[in-house]
Scaffold this active site. Structure first.
Site, PDB file in Angstrom:
ATOM      1  N   LYS A  10       0.832  -1.202   0.000  1.00 46.13           N
ATOM      2  CA  LYS A  10       0.000   0.000   0.000  1.00 46.13           C
ATOM      3  C   LYS A  10       0.879   1.269   0.000  1.00 46.13           C
ATOM      4  O   LYS A  10       2.107   1.186   0.190  1.00 46.13           O
ATOM      5  CB  LYS A  10      -0.921  -0.035   1.224  1.00 46.13           C
ATOM      6  CG  LYS A  10      -1.916  -1.205   1.198  1.00 46.13           C
ATOM      7  CD  LYS A  10      -2.912  -1.087   2.353  1.00 46.13           C
ATOM      8  CE  LYS A  10      -3.812  -2.291   2.435  1.00 46.13           C
ATOM      9  NZ  LYS A  10      -4.848  -2.140   3.488  1.00 46.13           N
ATOM     10  N   TYR A  50     -12.622  -3.262  -3.136  1.00 45.75           N
ATOM     11  CA  TYR A  50     -13.001  -3.317  -1.710  1.00 45.75           C
ATOM     12  C   TYR A  50     -14.519  -3.277  -1.512  1.00 45.75           C
ATOM     13  O   TYR A  50     -14.985  -2.920  -0.427  1.00 45.75           O
ATOM     14  CB  TYR A  50     -12.353  -2.152  -0.961  1.00 45.75           C
ATOM     15  CG  TYR A  50     -10.887  -2.341  -0.610  1.00 45.75           C
ATOM     16  CD1 TYR A  50     -10.442  -3.448   0.117  1.00 45.75           C
ATOM     17  CD2 TYR A  50      -9.940  -1.381  -0.954  1.00 45.75           C
ATOM     18  CE1 TYR A  50      -9.104  -3.605   0.453  1.00 45.75           C
ATOM     19  CE2 TYR A  50      -8.594  -1.537  -0.606  1.00 45.75           C
ATOM     20  CZ  TYR A  50      -8.190  -2.657   0.101  1.00 45.75           C
ATOM     21  OH  TYR A  50      -6.867  -2.810   0.452  1.00 45.75           O
ATOM     22  N   ASN A 113      -1.672  -0.096   7.043  1.00 46.40           N
ATOM     23  CA  ASN A 113      -1.194  -1.415   7.478  1.00 46.40           C
ATOM     24  C   ASN A 113      -0.311  -2.094   6.415  1.00 46.40           C
ATOM     25  O   ASN A 113      -0.228  -3.305   6.344  1.00 46.40           O
ATOM     26  CB  ASN A 113      -2.369  -2.295   7.918  1.00 46.40           C
ATOM     27  CG  ASN A 113      -3.372  -2.558   6.815  1.00 46.40           C
ATOM     28  OD1 ASN A 113      -3.210  -2.071   5.695  1.00 46.40           O
ATOM     29  ND2 ASN A 113      -4.410  -3.326   7.114  1.00 46.40           N
ATOM     30  N   HIS A 116      -1.892  -5.400   1.682  1.00 46.98           N
ATOM     31  CA  HIS A 116      -3.147  -6.149   1.560  1.00 46.98           C
ATOM     32  C   HIS A 116      -2.808  -7.565   1.125  1.00 46.98           C
ATOM     33  O   HIS A 116      -1.918  -7.754   0.282  1.00 46.98           O
ATOM     34  CB  HIS A 116      -4.072  -5.519   0.511  1.00 46.98           C
ATOM     35  CG  HIS A 116      -5.195  -6.438   0.132  1.00 46.98           C
ATOM     36  ND1 HIS A 116      -6.337  -6.545   0.888  1.00 46.98           N
ATOM     37  CD2 HIS A 116      -5.313  -7.348  -0.866  1.00 46.98           C
ATOM     38  CE1 HIS A 116      -7.122  -7.478   0.358  1.00 46.98           C
ATOM     39  NE2 HIS A 116      -6.530  -7.985  -0.713  1.00 46.98           N
ATOM     40  N   GLU A 127      -9.283 -11.061  -7.097  1.00 46.21           N
ATOM     41  CA  GLU A 127      -8.421  -9.887  -6.894  1.00 46.21           C
ATOM     42  C   GLU A 127      -7.312  -9.834  -7.937  1.00 46.21           C
ATOM     43  O   GLU A 127      -7.003  -8.766  -8.464  1.00 46.21           O
ATOM     44  CB  GLU A 127      -7.839  -9.920  -5.481  1.00 46.21           C
ATOM     45  CG  GLU A 127      -8.903  -9.699  -4.413  1.00 46.21           C
ATOM     46  CD  GLU A 127      -8.351  -9.735  -2.998  1.00 46.21           C
ATOM     47  OE1 GLU A 127      -9.149  -9.553  -2.071  1.00 46.21           O
ATOM     48  OE2 GLU A 127      -7.138  -9.933  -2.812  1.00 46.21           O
TER      49      GLU A 127
END
Ligand code: CMP
Length: 146
Positions: A10, A50, A113, A116, A127
C-alpha cells in the site's frame, strides 16, 4: 494445495521505502513471485476491489488512502499461499499484529497497514484479475532457471 494470492504494498509501504524489505520477506519464506506491477490505482477500481466493505464507515477513507500514492500489486504462489502470506502479514490492525509480522514491523494502524493480502483462494482469483491478465502471470519452474 498450490495457490496464488494477491498482495498489494500500500502507499505507506511504498512511501516509507520498505517495499524491498516486504518482497525480501516473501522471497525468504519460499514463496514464488509470479507477477508484479506498480500502479497509481483509479478510485473506481479500488471501490470495486473493496466493495465487500462498501457499507462500512472506513470504506471511503480506505479507498482514498489506497489511491493516494503508487502501490505495488503482486501475485505470490506456494502451497497454501493464502494462509502462509496472511501469517507473514499479521492482523489487520498493525497495533495488534504479532511480533515479527510485516504489519507489526512496518504498519501504523488499521488503515496504514502496509500490505493487503487475499483472505481466501477464491477471493485471490478475483483480486488477481483486477490487475493482471492470465498471460501476465509467470508459468515457469524456478528450479529450472540455469
Ligand atoms: P486490507 O487487508 O487491505 O483489507 C481491507 C482493509 O480495510 C484492511 O486491510 C484495512 O486497511 C481496512 N479496515 C478493515 N477494518 C478496518 C477498521 N475497523 N478501520 C479502518 N480500516 C479498516
Amino acid at each position: 494445495m498450490m495457490e496464488k494470492t494477491c498482495v498489494i504494498i500500500k502507499p505507506d509501504g511504498v512511501c516509507k521505502k520498505v517495499s524491498g524489505d516486504i518482497i525480501k520477506k516473501f522471497d525468504g519464506e519460499g514463496l514464488k513471485l509470479v507477477a508484479v506491477r506498480m500502479i497509481k490505482p483509479e478510485k473506481q477500481v479500488m471501490e470495486n476491489f473493496y466493495s465487500v466493505h462498501k457499507d462500512r464507515e472506513f470504506f471511503k477513507p480506505l479507498v482514498d488512502f489506497v489511491c493516494s500514492a503508487p502501490v505495488i500489486v503482486m501475485v505470490w504462489e506456494d502451497e497454501n499461499a493464502v494462509a502462509k502470506v496472511r501469517g507473514i502479514v499479521g492482523s489487520t490492525n498493525s497495533k495488534e499484529a504479532a511480533d515479527g509480522t510485516l504489519r507489526n514491523i512496518f504498519g501504523t494502524d488499521n488503515r496504514r497497514n502496509v500490505v493487503h493480502a487475499s483472505d481466501s483462494a477464491e477471493n485471490a482469483q478475483k483480486e488477481i484479475a483486477f490487475f493482471f491478465k492470465p498471460e501476465e502471470i509467470a508459468q515457469y519452474d524456478y528450479n529450472d532457471w540455469q
